[in-house]
Scaffold this motif. Structure first.
Motif, PDB file in Angstrom:
ATOM      1  N   GLU A  40       1.180  -1.092  -0.061  1.00  0.00           N
ATOM      2  CA  GLU A  40       0.220   0.177  -0.064  1.00  0.00           C
ATOM      3  C   GLU A  40       0.828   1.232  -0.185  1.00  0.00           C
ATOM      4  OE1 GLU A  40      -3.660  -0.175  -0.134  1.00  0.00           O
ATOM      5  OE2 GLU A  40      -3.281  -2.275   0.044  1.00  0.00           O
ATOM      6  N   PRO A  41       0.484   2.431  -0.223  1.00  0.00           N
ATOM      7  CA  PRO A  41       1.097   3.353   0.459  1.00  0.00           C
ATOM      8  C   PRO A  41       1.344   4.017   0.947  1.00  0.00           C
ATOM      9  CG  PRO A  41      -1.107   4.260  -1.707  1.00  0.00           C
ATOM     10  CD  PRO A  41      -1.107   2.789  -1.315  1.00  0.00           C
ATOM     11  N   GLY A  42       0.700   3.855   2.189  1.00  0.00           N
ATOM     12  CA  GLY A  42       1.436   3.995   3.001  1.00  0.00           C
ATOM     13  C   GLY A  42       2.421   2.917   3.442  1.00  0.00           C
ATOM     14  N   ASP A  43       2.096   2.035   2.842  1.00  0.00           N
ATOM     15  CA  ASP A  43       3.923   0.576   3.585  1.00  0.00           C
ATOM     16  C   ASP A  43       5.044   1.685   3.154  1.00  0.00           C
ATOM     17  OD1 ASP A  43       1.941  -1.036   4.802  1.00  0.00           O
ATOM     18  OD2 ASP A  43       1.625  -1.530   2.992  1.00  0.00           O
ATOM     19  N   ALA A  44       4.868   2.470   1.383  1.00  0.00           N
ATOM     20  CA  ALA A  44       5.983   3.228   0.651  1.00  0.00           C
ATOM     21  C   ALA A  44       6.589   3.917   2.318  1.00  0.00           C
ATOM     22  CB  ALA A  44       5.429   3.331  -0.005  1.00  0.00           C
ATOM     23  N   VAL A  45       5.776   5.055   2.922  1.00  0.00           N
ATOM     24  CA  VAL A  45       5.973   5.817   3.575  1.00  0.00           C
ATOM     25  C   VAL A  45       6.940   5.302   4.823  1.00  0.00           C
ATOM     26  CG1 VAL A  45       4.590   7.534   5.298  1.00  0.00           C
ATOM     27  CG2 VAL A  45       3.993   7.604   2.890  1.00  0.00           C
ATOM     28  N   GLY A  46       5.900   4.036   5.083  1.00  0.00           N
ATOM     29  CA  GLY A  46       6.766   3.770   6.534  1.00  0.00           C
ATOM     30  C   GLY A  46       8.067   3.054   5.785  1.00  0.00           C
ATOM     31  N   LEU A  47       8.322   2.996   4.580  1.00  0.00           N
ATOM     32  CA  LEU A  47       9.865   2.778   4.499  1.00  0.00           C
ATOM     33  C   LEU A  47      11.198   4.194   4.914  1.00  0.00           C
ATOM     34  CD1 LEU A  47      10.017   0.577   0.994  1.00  0.00           C
ATOM     35  CD2 LEU A  47       9.881  -0.655   3.585  1.00  0.00           C
ATOM     36  N   PHE A  48      10.631   5.119   4.853  1.00  0.00           N
ATOM     37  CA  PHE A  48      11.096   5.924   4.695  1.00  0.00           C
ATOM     38  C   PHE A  48      11.560   7.307   6.123  1.00  0.00           C
ATOM     39  CE2 PHE A  48      10.560   5.717  -0.334  1.00  0.00           C
ATOM     40  CZ  PHE A  48      11.368   5.796  -0.605  1.00  0.00           C
ATOM     41  N   ALA A  49      10.171   6.523   6.807  1.00  0.00           N
ATOM     42  CA  ALA A  49      10.061   7.185   7.677  1.00  0.00           C
ATOM     43  C   ALA A  49      11.039   7.030   8.719  1.00  0.00           C
ATOM     44  CB  ALA A  49       8.263   7.462   8.194  1.00  0.00           C
ATOM     45  N   PRO A  50      10.575   5.859   9.283  1.00  0.00           N
ATOM     46  CA  PRO A  50      12.244   5.556  10.428  1.00  0.00           C
ATOM     47  C   PRO A  50      13.017   5.535  10.456  1.00  0.00           C
ATOM     48  CG  PRO A  50      10.338   3.120   9.266  1.00  0.00           C
ATOM     49  CD  PRO A  50      10.959   4.254   8.173  1.00  0.00           C
ATOM     50  N   TRP A  51      13.914   5.958   9.548  1.00  0.00           N
ATOM     51  CA  TRP A  51      15.399   7.339   9.187  1.00  0.00           C
ATOM     52  C   TRP A  51      14.771   8.864  10.111  1.00  0.00           C
ATOM     53  CZ3 TRP A  51      18.839   3.210   8.341  1.00  0.00           C
ATOM     54  CH2 TRP A  51      18.468   2.590   7.251  1.00  0.00           C
ATOM     55  N   ALA A  52      14.292   8.912   9.897  1.00  0.00           N
ATOM     56  CA  ALA A  52      13.805  10.262  11.317  1.00  0.00           C
ATOM     57  C   ALA A  52      14.060  10.177  12.622  1.00  0.00           C
ATOM     58  CB  ALA A  52      12.424  10.882  10.566  1.00  0.00           C
ATOM     59  N   LEU A  53      14.429   9.213  12.821  1.00  0.00           N
ATOM     60  CA  LEU A  53      14.743   8.259  14.278  1.00  0.00           C
ATOM     61  C   LEU A  53      15.862   8.589  14.376  1.00  0.00           C
ATOM     62  CD1 LEU A  53      12.332   4.915  14.597  1.00  0.00           C
ATOM     63  CD2 LEU A  53      12.255   7.096  16.219  1.00  0.00           C
ATOM     64  N   LEU A  54      16.949   8.631  13.452  1.00  0.00           N
ATOM     65  CA  LEU A  54      17.918   8.832  13.801  1.00  0.00           C
ATOM     66  C   LEU A  54      18.723  10.430  13.763  1.00  0.00           C
ATOM     67  CD1 LEU A  54      19.979   6.524  10.713  1.00  0.00           C
ATOM     68  CD2 LEU A  54      19.548   6.045  13.770  1.00  0.00           C
ATOM     69  N   LEU A  55      17.361  11.121  13.471  1.00  0.00           N
ATOM     70  CA  LEU A  55      18.061  12.730  13.707  1.00  0.00           C
ATOM     71  C   LEU A  55      17.573  13.381  14.442  1.00  0.00           C
ATOM     72  CD1 LEU A  55      16.442  13.969  10.540  1.00  0.00           C
ATOM     73  CD2 LEU A  55      18.747  13.952  10.699  1.00  0.00           C
ATOM     74  N   VAL A  56      16.527  12.702  15.765  1.00  0.00           N
ATOM     75  CA  VAL A  56      15.867  12.751  16.842  1.00  0.00           C
ATOM     76  C   VAL A  56      17.069  13.563  18.008  1.00  0.00           C
ATOM     77  CG1 VAL A  56      14.386  12.383  18.733  1.00  0.00           C
ATOM     78  CG2 VAL A  56      14.014  11.140  16.673  1.00  0.00           C
ATOM     79  N   PRO A  57      18.069  12.873  18.370  1.00  0.00           N
ATOM     80  CA  PRO A  57      19.289  12.960  19.434  1.00  0.00           C
ATOM     81  C   PRO A  57      19.664  14.850  19.119  1.00  0.00           C
ATOM     82  CG  PRO A  57      19.596  10.937  18.837  1.00  0.00           C
ATOM     83  CD  PRO A  57      18.684  11.104  18.032  1.00  0.00           C
ATOM     84  N   ARG A  58      19.911  14.782  18.099  1.00  0.00           N
ATOM     85  CA  ARG A  58      20.321  16.149  17.269  1.00  0.00           C
ATOM     86  C   ARG A  58      19.999  17.636  16.900  1.00  0.00           C
ATOM     87  NH1 ARG A  58      26.559  15.580  14.876  1.00  0.00           N
ATOM     88  NH2 ARG A  58      26.644  17.635  16.757  1.00  0.00           N
ATOM     89  N   PHE A  59      18.688  16.884  15.945  1.00  0.00           N
ATOM     90  CA  PHE A  59      18.233  17.478  15.693  1.00  0.00           C
ATOM     91  C   PHE A  59      16.295  17.064  15.964  1.00  0.00           C
ATOM     92  CE2 PHE A  59      21.307  17.189  12.767  1.00  0.00           C
ATOM     93  CZ  PHE A  59      22.187  18.361  12.850  1.00  0.00           C
ATOM     94  N   PRO A  60      15.588  17.221  17.065  1.00  0.00           N
ATOM     95  CA  PRO A  60      14.714  17.118  17.648  1.00  0.00           C
ATOM     96  C   PRO A  60      13.129  17.208  16.490  1.00  0.00           C
ATOM     97  CG  PRO A  60      15.189  18.128  19.046  1.00  0.00           C
ATOM     98  CD  PRO A  60      16.393  17.614  18.068  1.00  0.00           C
ATOM     99  N   TRP A  61      13.323  18.469  16.237  1.00  0.00           N
ATOM    100  CA  TRP A  61      12.354  19.945  15.417  1.00  0.00           C
ATOM    101  C   TRP A  61      12.693  18.794  13.761  1.00  0.00           C
ATOM    102  CZ3 TRP A  61       8.302  21.358  17.307  1.00  0.00           C
ATOM    103  CH2 TRP A  61       7.947  21.512  17.943  1.00  0.00           C
ATOM    104  N   THR A  62      13.594  19.054  13.660  1.00  0.00           N
ATOM    105  CA  THR A  62      13.299  18.325  11.617  1.00  0.00           C
ATOM    106  C   THR A  62      12.753  17.108  11.767  1.00  0.00           C
ATOM    107  OG1 THR A  62      15.574  19.291  11.474  1.00  0.00           O
ATOM    108  CG2 THR A  62      15.039  17.992  10.247  1.00  0.00           C
ATOM    109  N   ALA A  63      13.010  15.987  12.990  1.00  0.00           N
ATOM    110  CA  ALA A  63      12.616  15.343  12.906  1.00  0.00           C
ATOM    111  C   ALA A  63      11.154  14.955  13.544  1.00  0.00           C
ATOM    112  CB  ALA A  63      13.321  13.423  13.974  1.00  0.00           C
ATOM    113  N   THR A  64      10.617  15.751  13.957  1.00  0.00           N
ATOM    114  CA  THR A  64       8.875  15.818  13.794  1.00  0.00           C
ATOM    115  C   THR A  64       8.730  16.554  12.637  1.00  0.00           C
ATOM    116  OG1 THR A  64       9.587  16.372  16.282  1.00  0.00           O
ATOM    117  CG2 THR A  64       7.888  16.701  15.222  1.00  0.00           C
ATOM    118  N   ALA A  65       9.277  17.368  12.249  1.00  0.00           N
ATOM    119  CA  ALA A  65       8.687  17.126  11.014  1.00  0.00           C
ATOM    120  C   ALA A  65       8.152  16.397   9.673  1.00  0.00           C
ATOM    121  CB  ALA A  65       9.320  18.668  10.368  1.00  0.00           C
ATOM    122  N   ALA A  66       9.902  15.561   9.345  1.00  0.00           N
ATOM    123  CA  ALA A  66       9.725  14.305   8.751  1.00  0.00           C
ATOM    124  C   ALA A  66       8.958  13.528   9.960  1.00  0.00           C
ATOM    125  CB  ALA A  66      10.686  13.189   8.825  1.00  0.00           C
ATOM    126  N   LEU A  67       8.246  13.242  10.550  1.00  0.00           N
ATOM    127  CA  LEU A  67       7.685  12.398  10.756  1.00  0.00           C
ATOM    128  C   LEU A  67       5.858  12.530  11.432  1.00  0.00           C
ATOM    129  CD1 LEU A  67      10.081  10.213  13.878  1.00  0.00           C
ATOM    130  CD2 LEU A  67       8.571  10.043  11.957  1.00  0.00           C
TER     131      LEU A  67
END
Length: 171
Positions: A40-67
């Motif tokens: 499904e298209p929601g599954d395609a989004v799910g392949l890219f969204a988890p990578w935003a977790l790596l941004l959480v410690p240094r760029f929390p607003w960027t990770a939030t804006a992506a997730l």
């Protein structure tokens, strides 16, 4: 001086290793629907969204804006619960709460609620959505507790190892 730098480097690598495990778990939940049912298209989004977790410690607003938009898109607009995206969002929520980043955690929680309301408004059956989210929340909470206790025990071991070092006696 070098002793402190080595400690900071070790803790930084340990934090990334924990986030890497969370990304891997989220990616696994994203690929499971593609393996056992149609993609499904929601599954395609799910392949890219988890990578935003790596941004959480240094760029929390960027990770939030992506997730946040990913959660609204996968839950509300596409009509699929988007396992990997929801798991990544819940992991980010727990990581942000642990880091005392409450505004960002509130934004992710609000995006999840907005996705649910949008799915309800578009006429999707909400029982599977809410049950799936409750299961994902439980899984994420258990994983977050295990990761936190592992971090605490490894930090305790590092402090115990460094307690008797000659560098401590020079301070």
């Amino acid at each position: 001086m070098l002793h402190h730098t080595a400690d900071r480097l070790r803790s930084g690598l340990r934090a990334r290793r924990g986030l890497g495990a969370l990304v891997a778990i989220s990616l696994c939940f994203s690929t499971v629907p593609a393996l056992f049912q149609r993609f499904e298209p929601g599954d395609a989004v799910g392949l890219f969204a988890p990578w935003a977790l790596l941004l959480v410690p240094r760029f929390p607003w960027t990770a939030t804006a992506a997730l946040a938009p990913s959660v609204v898109c996968s839950i509300g607009i596409t009509g699929t619960p988007g396992g990997g995206t929801a798991i990544a969002a819940w992991f980010a929520l727990f990581v942000l709460l642990r880091a005392h980043r409450r505004p960002q955690a509130l934004a992710i929680a609000a995006a999840t609620v907005a996705g649910d309301l949008l799915a309800w408004r578009l006429g999707h059956d909400m029982v599977p959505f809410l049950l799936g989210q409750a299961v994902r929340l439980g899984i994420c909470f258990c994983v977050a507790v295990v990761v936190r206790s592992a971090d605490a025990s490894s930090d305790h071991e590092d402090h115990r190892e460094n307690a008797g070092s000659p560098a401590d006696n020079l301070r």
